[in-house]
Design a protein around this motif. Structure first.
Motif, PDB file in Angstrom:
ATOM      1  N   LYS A 251      -1.244  -0.831  -3.794  1.00  0.00           N
ATOM      2  CA  LYS A 251      -1.990  -0.664  -3.907  1.00  0.00           C
ATOM      3  C   LYS A 251      -2.506   1.049  -3.303  1.00  0.00           C
ATOM      4  O   LYS A 251      -2.037   1.460  -2.618  1.00  0.00           O
ATOM      5  CB  LYS A 251      -3.247  -0.773  -2.752  1.00  0.00           C
ATOM      6  N   VAL A 252      -3.573   1.818  -3.623  1.00  0.00           N
ATOM      7  CA  VAL A 252      -3.370   3.176  -3.511  1.00  0.00           C
ATOM      8  C   VAL A 252      -4.388   3.436  -2.397  1.00  0.00           C
ATOM      9  O   VAL A 252      -5.524   3.745  -2.900  1.00  0.00           O
ATOM     10  CB  VAL A 252      -3.162   4.249  -5.140  1.00  0.00           C
ATOM     11  N   ARG A 253      -4.250   3.952  -1.576  1.00  0.00           N
ATOM     12  CA  ARG A 253      -4.186   4.982  -0.357  1.00  0.00           C
ATOM     13  C   ARG A 253      -4.839   5.971  -0.386  1.00  0.00           C
ATOM     14  O   ARG A 253      -3.765   6.828   0.050  1.00  0.00           O
ATOM     15  CB  ARG A 253      -4.328   4.351   1.438  1.00  0.00           C
ATOM     16  N   SER A 254      -6.236   7.082   0.252  1.00  0.00           N
ATOM     17  CA  SER A 254      -6.038   8.455  -0.460  1.00  0.00           C
ATOM     18  C   SER A 254      -5.863   9.457   0.980  1.00  0.00           C
ATOM     19  O   SER A 254      -6.189   7.949   2.142  1.00  0.00           O
ATOM     20  CB  SER A 254      -6.962   9.168  -0.877  1.00  0.00           C
ATOM     21  N   ILE A 255      -5.160   9.805   0.867  1.00  0.00           N
ATOM     22  CA  ILE A 255      -4.825  10.893   2.951  1.00  0.00           C
ATOM     23  C   ILE A 255      -5.656  12.694   2.439  1.00  0.00           C
ATOM     24  O   ILE A 255      -5.131  12.948   1.061  1.00  0.00           O
ATOM     25  CB  ILE A 255      -3.057  11.025   2.525  1.00  0.00           C
ATOM     26  N   PRO A 256      -6.239  12.916   3.062  1.00  0.00           N
ATOM     27  CA  PRO A 256      -7.587  13.912   2.526  1.00  0.00           C
ATOM     28  C   PRO A 256      -6.368  15.312   2.664  1.00  0.00           C
ATOM     29  O   PRO A 256      -4.913  14.707   3.747  1.00  0.00           O
ATOM     30  CB  PRO A 256      -9.132  14.162   3.890  1.00  0.00           C
TER      31      PRO A 256
ATOM     32  N   VAL B 156       1.029  -1.230   0.287  1.00  0.00           N
ATOM     33  CA  VAL B 156       0.175   0.077   0.146  1.00  0.00           C
ATOM     34  C   VAL B 156       0.965   1.222   0.179  1.00  0.00           C
ATOM     35  O   VAL B 156       1.793   1.334   0.904  1.00  0.00           O
ATOM     36  CB  VAL B 156      -1.195  -0.295   0.967  1.00  0.00           C
ATOM     37  N   VAL B 157       0.340   2.127  -0.974  1.00  0.00           N
ATOM     38  CA  VAL B 157       1.214   3.331  -0.598  1.00  0.00           C
ATOM     39  C   VAL B 157       0.318   4.699  -0.533  1.00  0.00           C
ATOM     40  O   VAL B 157      -0.903   4.412  -1.652  1.00  0.00           O
ATOM     41  CB  VAL B 157       1.935   3.912  -2.228  1.00  0.00           C
ATOM     42  N   LEU B 158       0.287   5.628   0.153  1.00  0.00           N
ATOM     43  CA  LEU B 158      -0.484   6.942   0.711  1.00  0.00           C
ATOM     44  C   LEU B 158      -0.094   7.651  -0.272  1.00  0.00           C
ATOM     45  O   LEU B 158       1.569   8.011  -0.270  1.00  0.00           O
ATOM     46  CB  LEU B 158       0.299   6.834   2.603  1.00  0.00           C
ATOM     47  N   VAL B 159      -1.658   8.354  -0.593  1.00  0.00           N
ATOM     48  CA  VAL B 159      -0.940   8.984  -1.272  1.00  0.00           C
ATOM     49  C   VAL B 159      -2.088  10.125  -1.240  1.00  0.00           C
ATOM     50  O   VAL B 159      -2.922  10.369  -1.360  1.00  0.00           O
ATOM     51  CB  VAL B 159      -1.732   9.280  -2.680  1.00  0.00           C
TER      52      VAL B 159
ATOM     53  N   GLU C  53      -3.971  13.572  -1.494  1.00  0.00           N
ATOM     54  CA  GLU C  53      -4.648  14.773  -2.434  1.00  0.00           C
ATOM     55  C   GLU C  53      -3.795  15.835  -2.580  1.00  0.00           C
ATOM     56  O   GLU C  53      -4.341  15.928  -4.055  1.00  0.00           O
ATOM     57  CB  GLU C  53      -6.393  14.997  -1.411  1.00  0.00           C
ATOM     58  N   SER C  54      -3.909  16.090  -1.870  1.00  0.00           N
ATOM     59  CA  SER C  54      -2.586  17.807  -2.883  1.00  0.00           C
ATOM     60  C   SER C  54      -1.291  16.680  -3.402  1.00  0.00           C
ATOM     61  O   SER C  54      -0.781  18.194  -4.115  1.00  0.00           O
ATOM     62  CB  SER C  54      -2.236  18.327  -1.650  1.00  0.00           C
ATOM     63  N   ALA C  55      -1.041  15.864  -3.433  1.00  0.00           N
ATOM     64  CA  ALA C  55       0.033  15.750  -4.602  1.00  0.00           C
ATOM     65  C   ALA C  55      -0.360  15.385  -6.189  1.00  0.00           C
ATOM     66  O   ALA C  55      -1.385  15.739  -6.626  1.00  0.00           O
ATOM     67  CB  ALA C  55      -0.052  13.931  -4.319  1.00  0.00           C
ATOM     68  N   HIS C  56       0.528  15.247  -6.593  1.00  0.00           N
ATOM     69  CA  HIS C  56       0.190  15.321  -8.191  1.00  0.00           C
ATOM     70  C   HIS C  56      -0.043  14.162  -8.821  1.00  0.00           C
ATOM     71  O   HIS C  56      -0.254  12.574  -8.230  1.00  0.00           O
ATOM     72  CB  HIS C  56       1.489  15.515  -9.641  1.00  0.00           C
ATOM     73  N   GLY C  57      -1.054  14.299  -9.363  1.00  0.00           N
ATOM     74  CA  GLY C  57      -1.593  13.215 -10.268  1.00  0.00           C
ATOM     75  C   GLY C  57      -0.823  12.190 -10.619  1.00  0.00           C
ATOM     76  O   GLY C  57      -1.518  10.775 -10.942  1.00  0.00           O
ATOM     77  N   THR C  58       0.463  12.180 -10.759  1.00  0.00           N
ATOM     78  CA  THR C  58       0.996  11.107 -11.134  1.00  0.00           C
ATOM     79  C   THR C  58       1.181  10.478 -10.208  1.00  0.00           C
ATOM     80  O   THR C  58       1.934   9.480 -10.793  1.00  0.00           O
ATOM     81  CB  THR C  58       3.010  11.435 -12.162  1.00  0.00           C
ATOM     82  N   ASN C  59       1.695  10.560  -9.258  1.00  0.00           N
ATOM     83  CA  ASN C  59       1.748   9.953  -8.138  1.00  0.00           C
ATOM     84  C   ASN C  59       0.718   8.178  -7.845  1.00  0.00           C
ATOM     85  O   ASN C  59       1.803   7.523  -7.690  1.00  0.00           O
ATOM     86  CB  ASN C  59       1.676  10.726  -6.545  1.00  0.00           C
ATOM     87  N   PRO C  60      -0.494   8.810  -7.178  1.00  0.00           N
ATOM     88  CA  PRO C  60      -0.690   7.512  -7.726  1.00  0.00           C
ATOM     89  C   PRO C  60      -1.144   6.699  -9.017  1.00  0.00           C
ATOM     90  O   PRO C  60      -0.982   5.607  -8.615  1.00  0.00           O
ATOM     91  CB  PRO C  60      -2.306   8.216  -6.985  1.00  0.00           C
ATOM     92  N   ALA C  61      -0.519   7.232  -9.677  1.00  0.00           N
ATOM     93  CA  ALA C  61      -1.025   6.789 -11.439  1.00  0.00           C
ATOM     94  C   ALA C  61       0.559   5.561 -11.650  1.00  0.00           C
ATOM     95  O   ALA C  61       0.552   4.921 -11.504  1.00  0.00           O
ATOM     96  CB  ALA C  61      -1.383   7.352 -12.797  1.00  0.00           C
ATOM     97  N   THR C  62       1.463   6.138 -11.148  1.00  0.00           N
ATOM     98  CA  THR C  62       2.656   5.711 -10.682  1.00  0.00           C
ATOM     99  C   THR C  62       2.909   4.335  -9.907  1.00  0.00           C
ATOM    100  O   THR C  62       3.786   3.339  -9.794  1.00  0.00           O
ATOM    101  CB  THR C  62       4.023   6.869 -10.531  1.00  0.00           C
ATOM    102  N   ALA C  63       2.287   4.463  -8.669  1.00  0.00           N
ATOM    103  CA  ALA C  63       2.509   4.084  -7.745  1.00  0.00           C
ATOM    104  C   ALA C  63       1.038   2.420  -7.738  1.00  0.00           C
ATOM    105  O   ALA C  63       1.712   1.327  -8.194  1.00  0.00           O
ATOM    106  CB  ALA C  63       1.405   4.610  -5.482  1.00  0.00           C
ATOM    107  N   ALA C  64      -0.156   2.650  -9.041  1.00  0.00           N
ATOM    108  CA  ALA C  64      -0.340   1.254  -9.536  1.00  0.00           C
ATOM    109  C   ALA C  64      -0.098   1.046 -10.071  1.00  0.00           C
ATOM    110  O   ALA C  64       0.149  -0.800 -10.432  1.00  0.00           O
ATOM    111  CB  ALA C  64      -2.447   2.536  -9.978  1.00  0.00           C
ATOM    112  N   PHE C  65       1.149   1.286 -11.274  1.00  0.00           N
ATOM    113  CA  PHE C  65       1.853   1.111 -12.400  1.00  0.00           C
ATOM    114  C   PHE C  65       2.120   0.001 -11.449  1.00  0.00           C
ATOM    115  O   PHE C  65       2.565  -0.271 -12.187  1.00  0.00           O
ATOM    116  CB  PHE C  65       2.163   2.136 -12.876  1.00  0.00           C
ATOM    117  N   ALA C  66       3.590   0.111 -10.697  1.00  0.00           N
ATOM    118  CA  ALA C  66       3.820  -0.359 -10.079  1.00  0.00           C
ATOM    119  C   ALA C  66       3.583  -1.527  -9.587  1.00  0.00           C
ATOM    120  O   ALA C  66       4.083  -2.319  -8.692  1.00  0.00           O
ATOM    121  CB  ALA C  66       4.930   0.649  -9.041  1.00  0.00           C
ATOM    122  N   GLY C  67       2.574  -1.366  -9.001  1.00  0.00           N
ATOM    123  CA  GLY C  67       1.452  -3.198  -8.767  1.00  0.00           C
ATOM    124  C   GLY C  67       1.523  -2.181  -7.118  1.00  0.00           C
ATOM    125  O   GLY C  67       0.337  -3.727  -6.581  1.00  0.00           O
TER     126      GLY C  67
END
Length: 523
Positions: free
Chosen positions: A211-216, A190-193, A195-209
């Protein structure tokens, strides 16, 4: 498709009539901006711009299968016709040499001509990745010196130079984190991302396999520290945080975030795209960052990749340095430099996770970035950050009375100013202001990003814009904001002076017409 009507004229781009753009013309020409057919419509295959004698002998043996069965579908044009056509097209393209690109998050800034001159020197411009190392020692020196600067500026232990872009660097950092976890025998996924992060951050984490968990985010536009701590379960591999973030704000809890993630057994990845705002002022390594990519075009003025040559080196902490990818440049005790590859990495680099690309990186970008660094020096780089922040705050405070600035009370912004379309008249939006800027002679700002702000307008002036230039931009932005507040309907049809009028952006994105079809009916 053909743009000519039945009478042989291209319809006027003003859609007829008179308005903010003035009277339309039969051809669509305005001033020195000529509207002409596509190049395939200018000439025909029946004529040719040059005269060639007929071949007087058979083709070279073995090449006959490559002979054309019919003439190529190219327009027959004279040299002046060809040169004029492409010159006119180039004049319809906006460029950093014509004016500012106020794109928040993208940092499109001036590329000093000194950098370009250095990148074109023999030995840099013509270097080939398959040359023997003994013939490219100067190039390796440039790479090693740039790497040393990046390590010193960030307070990190090592750097992987081969990633080709920011998102590529993100992937590199996550692969280093995965390799470190594998070495510990842990399968965290699991990678925490935030909401104020760049959009590539969750995309890259998902691409690397992962799971993405959003932090408000908090109401102040920063990471909710309590929510992040609550999300630090045993399956968390790390956090991907952008600092300064996409709201243009520095994360004051960065050290507390890193300490909490480390205590939970995870690693901290920092998106370094906005390093431009803190270079020479803050060392991310001192804040507990384990990996961070650096967009050389954003901070060190190399040309923006645009899908072409780019560079996104990744600096690494001591914890992740052993897992850095191959190849990399190292300096021996006697001062010589050489590339470390699979065949000569020895026992000291046996934990490298592999390689990101076939070769080491983009030589042109390395040369430009090092030139920029050496021409500024440590004190000059510090001023880069100070001027970038000063310019962004100047735009923010100069426009906050006519545009809603959701985080204006959160303190000074960093590299970019964030506004929203709240407060505009009914039916008016960010898009109207952005299109209006084109009529004012400016490239629009980044729109509808970050997603934490509805109708976002993200503006990054960078440090390369002068106060006089910013005053012109601010005057135009304020005028457009006031027109939107007053309900000026002409904004709905902007731009009026561009080569093309406003597109149906949804249709253009979903059903783009990108191919010319010679025999298709006019449309």
């Amino acid at each position: 498709m053909s743009g000519l009507n039945a009478a042989g004229w291209r319809p006027a781009m003003n859609d007829g009539g008179e308005g903010a753009a003035g009277p339309a013309t039969a051809s669509g020409d305005r001033g020195l901006m000529l509207e002409e057919p596509l190049i395939f419509e200018l000439g025909t295959r029946a004529k040719c711009g040059v005269d060639l004698d007929a071949a007087d002998r058979e083709p070279v043996q073995g090449l006959s299968r490559f002979l054309r069965k019919e003439a190529p579908a190219l327009a027959g044009l004279t040299e002046p016709e060809t040169v004029r056509h492409y010159t006119r097209l180039s004049r319809q393209n906006y460029a950093i040499d014509l004016g500012p690109f106020p794109l928040g998050s993208c940092t499109m800034k001036h590329n000093p001509r000194l950098n370009e001159k250095m990148a074109r020197l023999p030995g840099f411009a013509d270097v080939h990745p398959l040359q023997p190392q003994s013939t490219v020692t100067g190039a390796l020196e440039v790479i090693e010196q740039l790497a040393d600067w990046l390590i010193r500026l960030t307070g990190m232990a090592s750097v992987a130079m081969s990633p080709k872009a920011g998102a590529h660097g993100e992937l590199c950092g996550l692969l280093c984190i995965r390799a470190a976890l594998d070495a510990r025998g842990e399968a965290r996924d699991v990678v925490l991302v935030p909401e104020s992060a760049h959009g590539t951050n969750p995309a890259t984490a998902a691409f690397a396999g992962f799971k993405v968990r959003s932090i408000p985010a908090t109401a102040a536009g920063r990471v909710d520290l309590d929510a992040l701590k609550a999300a630090l379960t045993p399956d968390v591999a790390g956090v991907m945080i952008t600092n300064p973030n996409t709201c243009g704000l520095f994360e004051p809890d960065m050290k507390a975030i890193a300490d909490a993630v480390h205590a939970a057994g995870g690693y901290v990845y920092c998106d370094g795209a906005n390093f431009n705002a803190i270079v020479g002022k803050v060392r991310p390594g001192d804040l507990g960052v384990d990996a961070m990519h650096i967009n050389l075009h954003k901070t060190f003025s190399t040309p923006h990749g645009g899908g072409g040559p780019g560079a996104g080196p990744v600096v690494l902490s001591e914890a992740l340095a052993p897992f850095a990818p191959l190849p990399f440049v190292t300096r021996d005790a006697d001062g010589t430099v050489h590339l470390v590859e699979e065949e000569n990495r020895g026992d000291g680099h046996d934990q490298a996770f592999g390689r990101m690309v076939a070769f080491h990186g983009q030589m042109g970008m390395f040369t430009r970035a090092l030139t920029y660094i050496l021409s500024h020096g440590a004190d000059g780089l510090r001023q880069v950050a100070e001027d970038a922040v000063l310019n962004a705050n100047y735009v923010l405070r100069a426009c906050e009375d006519v545009l809603t600035a959701p985080f204006a009370a959160s303190g000074p912004c960093m590299h970019e100013a964030l506004f929203s379309d709240a407060g505009m008249a009914e039916g008016f939006s960010t898009l109207d202001v952005a299109k209006g800027l084109i009529d004012e002679g400016f490239h629009p700002m980044t729109v509808y990003f970050p997603l934490v702000v509805r109708g976002a307008m993200l503006i990054e002036p960078t440090e390369t814009e002068s106060k006089a230039g910013l005053d012109r931009f601010i005057a135009s932005l304020r005028s457009l904001a006031q027109r939107a507040q007053a309900g000026d309907d002409t904004l709905h049809s902007a731009p009026h002076f561009a080569p093309r009028r406003r597109l149906d952006e949804t249709l253009a994105a979903r059903k783009p017409v990108l191919v010319w079809k010679g025999d298709a009916p006019a449309s």
